[in-house]
Write a protein that holds these residues in place. Structure first.
Motif, PDB file in Angstrom:
ATOM      1  N   SER A 329       0.855  -1.320   0.086  1.00 54.13           N
ATOM      2  CA  SER A 329      -0.049  -0.044  -0.040  1.00 54.13           C
ATOM      3  C   SER A 329       0.875   1.279  -0.180  1.00 54.13           C
ATOM      4  CB  SER A 329      -0.741   0.023   1.319  1.00 54.13           C
ATOM      5  OG  SER A 329      -0.098  -0.243   2.378  1.00 54.13           O
ATOM      6  N   ASN A 330       1.879   1.230   0.414  1.00 51.00           N
ATOM      7  CA  ASN A 330       2.956   2.519   0.530  1.00 51.00           C
ATOM      8  C   ASN A 330       3.378   2.700  -0.969  1.00 51.00           C
ATOM      9  OD1 ASN A 330       2.985   3.251   3.174  1.00 51.00           O
ATOM     10  ND2 ASN A 330       5.115   2.204   3.650  1.00 51.00           N
ATOM     11  N   ALA A 331       3.737   1.622  -1.579  1.00 45.32           N
ATOM     12  CA  ALA A 331       4.239   1.891  -2.897  1.00 45.32           C
ATOM     13  C   ALA A 331       3.157   2.335  -3.660  1.00 45.32           C
ATOM     14  CB  ALA A 331       4.507   0.338  -3.580  1.00 45.32           C
ATOM     15  N   ILE A 332       1.875   2.155  -3.722  1.00 43.37           N
ATOM     16  CA  ILE A 332       0.678   2.279  -4.345  1.00 43.37           C
ATOM     17  C   ILE A 332       0.585   3.892  -3.993  1.00 43.37           C
ATOM     18  CG2 ILE A 332      -1.812   2.323  -4.693  1.00 43.37           C
ATOM     19  CD1 ILE A 332      -1.505  -0.672  -4.491  1.00 43.37           C
ATOM     20  N   LYS A 333       0.503   4.281  -2.635  1.00 43.08           N
ATOM     21  CA  LYS A 333       0.158   5.440  -2.080  1.00 43.08           C
ATOM     22  C   LYS A 333       1.472   6.456  -2.373  1.00 43.08           C
ATOM     23  CE  LYS A 333       0.419   5.977   2.459  1.00 43.08           C
ATOM     24  NZ  LYS A 333       0.230   5.767   3.697  1.00 43.08           N
ATOM     25  N   TYR A 334       2.620   6.084  -2.418  1.00 44.50           N
ATOM     26  CA  TYR A 334       3.449   7.131  -2.874  1.00 44.50           C
ATOM     27  C   TYR A 334       4.266   7.169  -4.307  1.00 44.50           C
ATOM     28  CZ  TYR A 334       3.728   7.805   2.220  1.00 44.50           C
ATOM     29  OH  TYR A 334       3.093   8.104   3.504  1.00 44.50           O
ATOM     30  N   THR A 335       3.214   6.841  -5.297  1.00 45.58           N
ATOM     31  CA  THR A 335       3.718   6.542  -6.788  1.00 45.58           C
ATOM     32  C   THR A 335       2.597   7.444  -7.483  1.00 45.58           C
ATOM     33  OG1 THR A 335       4.778   4.351  -6.452  1.00 45.58           O
ATOM     34  CG2 THR A 335       4.160   5.124  -8.833  1.00 45.58           C
ATOM     35  N   GLU A 357       8.700  -3.043  -5.849  1.00 44.32           N
ATOM     36  CA  GLU A 357       9.382  -1.816  -6.553  1.00 44.32           C
ATOM     37  C   GLU A 357       8.419  -0.790  -7.382  1.00 44.32           C
ATOM     38  OE1 GLU A 357      13.450  -1.871  -9.226  1.00 44.32           O
ATOM     39  OE2 GLU A 357      12.405  -3.583  -8.822  1.00 44.32           O
ATOM     40  N   ASP A 358       8.707   0.434  -6.877  1.00 40.36           N
ATOM     41  CA  ASP A 358       7.899   1.335  -7.614  1.00 40.36           C
ATOM     42  C   ASP A 358       8.666   2.434  -8.385  1.00 40.36           C
ATOM     43  OD1 ASP A 358       8.274   3.814  -5.954  1.00 40.36           O
ATOM     44  OD2 ASP A 358       7.501   2.327  -4.256  1.00 40.36           O
ATOM     45  N   SER A 359       7.854   3.345  -9.072  1.00 41.34           N
ATOM     46  CA  SER A 359       8.418   4.537  -9.872  1.00 41.34           C
ATOM     47  C   SER A 359       8.116   5.662  -9.309  1.00 41.34           C
ATOM     48  CB  SER A 359       8.353   4.497 -11.403  1.00 41.34           C
ATOM     49  OG  SER A 359       7.017   4.540 -11.622  1.00 41.34           O
ATOM     50  N   TYR A 376       7.857   8.101  12.288  1.00 42.58           N
ATOM     51  CA  TYR A 376       8.630   9.061  11.259  1.00 42.58           C
ATOM     52  C   TYR A 376       8.064   9.190   9.952  1.00 42.58           C
ATOM     53  CZ  TYR A 376      12.477  11.341   9.073  1.00 42.58           C
ATOM     54  OH  TYR A 376      13.190  12.353   8.465  1.00 42.58           O
ATOM     55  N   ARG A 377       7.731  10.277   9.475  1.00 48.26           N
ATOM     56  CA  ARG A 377       7.201  10.424   8.040  1.00 48.26           C
ATOM     57  C   ARG A 377       8.024  11.630   7.487  1.00 48.26           C
ATOM     58  NH1 ARG A 377       1.959  11.787   6.729  1.00 48.26           N
ATOM     59  NH2 ARG A 377       2.201  10.269   5.216  1.00 48.26           N
ATOM     60  N   VAL A 378       8.315  11.135   6.302  1.00 50.89           N
ATOM     61  CA  VAL A 378       8.916  11.906   5.251  1.00 50.89           C
ATOM     62  C   VAL A 378       8.122  13.187   4.647  1.00 50.89           C
ATOM     63  CG1 VAL A 378      10.532  12.198   3.257  1.00 50.89           C
ATOM     64  CG2 VAL A 378      10.478  10.093   4.761  1.00 50.89           C
ATOM     65  N   HIS A 379       8.435  14.383   4.729  1.00 52.91           N
ATOM     66  CA  HIS A 379       7.709  15.593   4.338  1.00 52.91           C
ATOM     67  C   HIS A 379       8.656  16.075   3.039  1.00 52.91           C
ATOM     68  CE1 HIS A 379       4.751  15.258   7.235  1.00 52.91           C
ATOM     69  NE2 HIS A 379       5.569  15.262   8.142  1.00 52.91           N
ATOM     70  N   GLY A 388      -0.737   9.339   6.614  1.00 50.58           N
ATOM     71  CA  GLY A 388      -0.221   8.496   6.984  1.00 50.58           C
ATOM     72  C   GLY A 388      -0.144   8.443   8.452  1.00 50.58           C
ATOM     73  N   THR A 389       0.584   7.434   9.076  1.00 49.92           N
ATOM     74  CA  THR A 389       0.867   7.520  10.736  1.00 49.92           C
ATOM     75  C   THR A 389       2.117   7.265  10.940  1.00 49.92           C
ATOM     76  OG1 THR A 389       0.575   5.045  10.824  1.00 49.92           O
ATOM     77  CG2 THR A 389      -1.256   6.090  10.970  1.00 49.92           C
ATOM     78  N   GLY A 390       3.160   6.894  10.112  1.00 50.83           N
ATOM     79  CA  GLY A 390       4.432   6.762  10.295  1.00 50.83           C
ATOM     80  C   GLY A 390       4.650   5.719  11.052  1.00 50.83           C
ATOM     81  N   LEU A 391       3.637   4.682  11.006  1.00 51.85           N
ATOM     82  CA  LEU A 391       4.117   3.581  11.889  1.00 51.85           C
ATOM     83  C   LEU A 391       4.139   2.279  11.146  1.00 51.85           C
ATOM     84  CD1 LEU A 391       1.569   3.886  14.845  1.00 51.85           C
ATOM     85  CD2 LEU A 391       4.099   3.850  14.884  1.00 51.85           C
ATOM     86  N   GLY A 392       3.774   2.281   9.902  1.00 49.69           N
ATOM     87  CA  GLY A 392       3.846   1.190   8.775  1.00 49.69           C
ATOM     88  C   GLY A 392       5.156   0.393   8.683  1.00 49.69           C
ATOM     89  N   LEU A 393       6.223   1.321   8.456  1.00 47.55           N
ATOM     90  CA  LEU A 393       7.486   0.532   8.090  1.00 47.55           C
ATOM     91  C   LEU A 393       8.125   0.361   9.561  1.00 47.55           C
ATOM     92  CD1 LEU A 393       9.227   3.139   5.210  1.00 47.55           C
ATOM     93  CD2 LEU A 393       8.204   0.578   5.325  1.00 47.55           C
ATOM     94  N   HIS A 394       7.874   0.839  10.646  1.00 49.10           N
ATOM     95  CA  HIS A 394       8.174   0.506  12.123  1.00 49.10           C
ATOM     96  C   HIS A 394       7.830  -0.943  12.361  1.00 49.10           C
ATOM     97  CE1 HIS A 394       9.660   0.872  16.079  1.00 49.10           C
ATOM     98  NE2 HIS A 394       8.274   0.709  16.444  1.00 49.10           N
TER      99      HIS A 394
END
Ligand code: ADP
Length: 426
Positions: A329-335, A357-359, A376-379, A388-394
Motif C-alpha cells: 500500500s505504501n508503494a501505491i500511495k507514494y507513486t 518496486e515502484d517508480s 517518522y514521516r518524510v515530508h 499516514g501514521t508513520g508506523l507502517g515501516l516500523h
C-alpha cells in the motif's frame, strides 16, 4: 630525644612515601628473607636487616640473627636505631666500632642489641625518598672491606626492585579491584534502570491498549452516523455535506492510527510465537490481489512476479499479511498516476526475497536512516499531503525481525523505491 633532630626521618613527604608502600607491620616475607640471608652469608655477618624507618620506630621487614625479644617484636624505638642515620642522610653508613663512633656511641642498640660493627645502605624509592636501610651487623669491631660494601649495595638495589615490583603489582591489583567495583556498581544501576524502563514500558503498552480500544468504539459511532447522514444529502445544505465528509475523512485517519498502534502493540507484546508453515507465495499473491482496486484507482501499472515454486516459511500469517500490506500500500500511495508498482517473490539460496518496486516519489537520502523509526514521516513537496501514521515501516521491521528475517530497501528521490525483506525458507 636523639631522633627528634632528624629532619628527613620525620619529613612528612618521606613518611607518606613509606606509608604508600604498605609494608609497615606486614608479615614475614620469604623474598625479603632470602636477601637478608644472602647478605649475612656473603658478608659473613651474624645479623642482617631490612629496616623501614617510621616516625618514631624502625620496623624490620626482614631480619636474620637478631636476639629476642627483638626478633619476635620485629621493631625497636629509634633510640635503638643506627638505620635512622642512613635514612636521614640518604647515604651509606659504615661503622667499624660503634662504641667509639661519635654519631652512635650513645645509641642503646650497642648495649641492648650488641651492635658493634654496622654497615647500612639506604633503600631509596623512585621519587628519591630513603625509606629504610639494608644493613649488616657484627658483634665485634670490624673493618668492612670495599667488596663487602659493594655486595651490600647490590643487595640493597635488589631489595628496592622487590619493593617496586610489589608496588606495581599492588597498584595493578588496586586498579583491577576499583574497575571491578565500578563495573559492579554500574551493573546494579543498569539493572535498576532496566527494571524501571521495563515497568514504564509495560505501563505505556497497557495505556495505549486501553486508550486505543476505548477510542475505537466511539469513533465507530461517529463514522457510522456520518455515513448515515451522507445517505441523506438531499435534505442537507451543501456546506453541511462537506462538514460531514470532513468528519468522515478525519475519522478514517484516526481509525488507521488506532489500528496501526494496536497492530504494533500486538506484534511487540507477542511472546513465544508458535509459528506455522505457510506458503508465502500464496500469501503475497492474496495481498497483491486485495490492492488491485487501489492500484487501478491510482492509475498505476501494477504487476505480480513470482517463481512457480510454492515457497514456504514458518510464520504468523496475520503479522506477515500486515507487513506485505504495508509495503504494497505504501508503494501505491507514494507513486503518482501513470507509474509502475511491481510485487516480486523470489528464492535466493535459503531465503525468500520479497520486493515491492515502484517508480514513485522516492525518498531524499537525508531521511533514509530514520524511515523505520516509529511515527517518522518524510515530508517532501510531493508527499506532504498524503495521509499516514508513520508506523507502517516500523511495524514491518518489527515483524520481519521477529521472523529472523531482514528488511531491505533502496530509494532514489524523484525516481522510485524498492522495499522488501528476506525470510528464511522453512
Ligand atoms: P506512513 O503511514 O507515513 O506511510 P510508513 O512508516 O509506512 O508511514 O512510512 C514512513 C515514511 O516513509 C512515509 O511517510 C513515506 O514518506 C516514506 N515511504 C514509505 N514507503 C515509501 C515508498 N514506497 N515511496 C516513497 N516513500 C515511502
Amino acid at each position: 630525644m636523639v631522633y627528634a633532630d632528624f629532619v628527613m626521618v620525620t619529613n612528612s613527604d618521606r613518611l607518606a612515601a613509606l606509608q604508600r608502600l604498605c609494608l609497615l607491620d606486614t608479615p614475614v616475607d620469604p623474598s625479603f628473607d632470602r636477601l637478608t640471608r644472602l647478605a649475612s652469608r656473603m658478608i659473613k655477618a651474624p645479623v642482617s636487616l631490612v629496616t623501614l624507618v617510621d616516625r618514631d620506630r624502625q620496623f624490620f621487614k626482614s631480619q636474620i640473627g637478631l636476639p629476642e625479644p627483638w626478633a619476635t617484636m620485629r621493631e625497636t624505638p629509634l633510640s635503638h636505631s643506627f638505620c635512622q642515620h642512613v635514612v636521614d642522610t640518604n647515604k651509606p653508613l659504615i661503622i667499624n666500632d660503634s662504641r667509639i663512633h661519635p654519631l652512635v656511641s650513645n645509641n642503646l642498640a650497642i648495649t641492648d642489641l650488641n651492635v658493634i660493627a654496622y654497615a647500612g645502605m639506604p633503600l631509596v624509592t623512585s621519587d628519591g625518598y630513603a625509606i629504610g636501610s639494608l644493613c649488616v651487623i657484627d658483634h665485634e669491631p670490624r673493618v668492612w672491606t670495599s667488596e663487602e660494601i659493594e655486595i651490600l649495595d647490590d643487595l640493597a638495589e635488589s631489595v628496592m626492585t622487590e619493593i617496586q615490583l610489589r608496588e606495581s603489582y599492588d597498584e595493578r591489583h588496586r586498579i583491577e579491584q576499583k574497575l571491578y567495583e565500578t563495573s559492579q556498581t554500574q551493573l546494579k544501576e543498569m539493572e535498576t534502570l532496566y527494571k524501571r524502563v521495563s515497568d514504564l514500558e509495560r505501563m505505556k503498552t497497557e495505556m495505549i491498549r486501553v486508550a486505543a480500544h476505548d477510542l475505537r468504539n466511539p469513533l465507530g459511532l461517529v463514522m457510522g452516523y456520518s455515513e448515515l447522514m451522507l445517505e441523506e444529502t438531499e435534505v442537507m445544505a451543501e456546506h453541511h455535506v462537506e462538514f460531514v465528509q470532513s468528519i468522515l475523512r478525519s475519522g478514517q485517519k484516526m481509525l488507521k492510527l488506532i489500528n496501526d498502534i494496536l497492530s504494533l502493540e500486538r506484534v511487540t507484546s507477542a511472546q513465544n510465537n508458535q509459528y506455522q508453515p505457510l506458503v508465502f507465495t500464496d500469501l503475497a499473491r492474496e495481498v497483491y490481489d486485495t490492492n488491485l482496486d487501489a492500484a487501478r484507482s491510482a492509475n498505476l501499472h501494477y504487476t505480480f512476479e513470482s517463481e512457480d515454486l510454492p515457497l514456504t516459511v514458518l510464520g504468523d500469517v496475520v503479522q506477515l499479511r500486515e507487513a506485505l500490506e504495508n509495503l504494497i500500500s505504501n508503494a501505491i500511495k507514494y507513486t503518482p498516476a501513470g507509474g509502475t508498482v511491481t510485487v516480486r517473490v523470489r528464492r535466493q539460496s535459503e531465503h525468500i526475497l520479497f520486493q515491492v518496486e515502484d517508480s514513485g516519489y522516492g525518498i531524499p537520502e537525508a531521511d533514509q536512516t530514520r524511515l523505520f523509526q516509529a511515527f517518522y514521516r518524510v515530508h517532501t513537496d510531493e508527499t506532504y499531503r498524503i495521509a499516514g501514521t508513520g508506523l507502517g515501516l516500523h511495524l514491518v521491521k518489527n515483524i520481519i525481525d521477529r521472523h529472523a528475517g531482514e528488511v531491505v530497501f533502496k530509494s532514489v528521490y524523484q525516481k522510485g523505491s524498492m522495499f522488501g525483506f528476506f525470510l528464511p525458507i522453512a
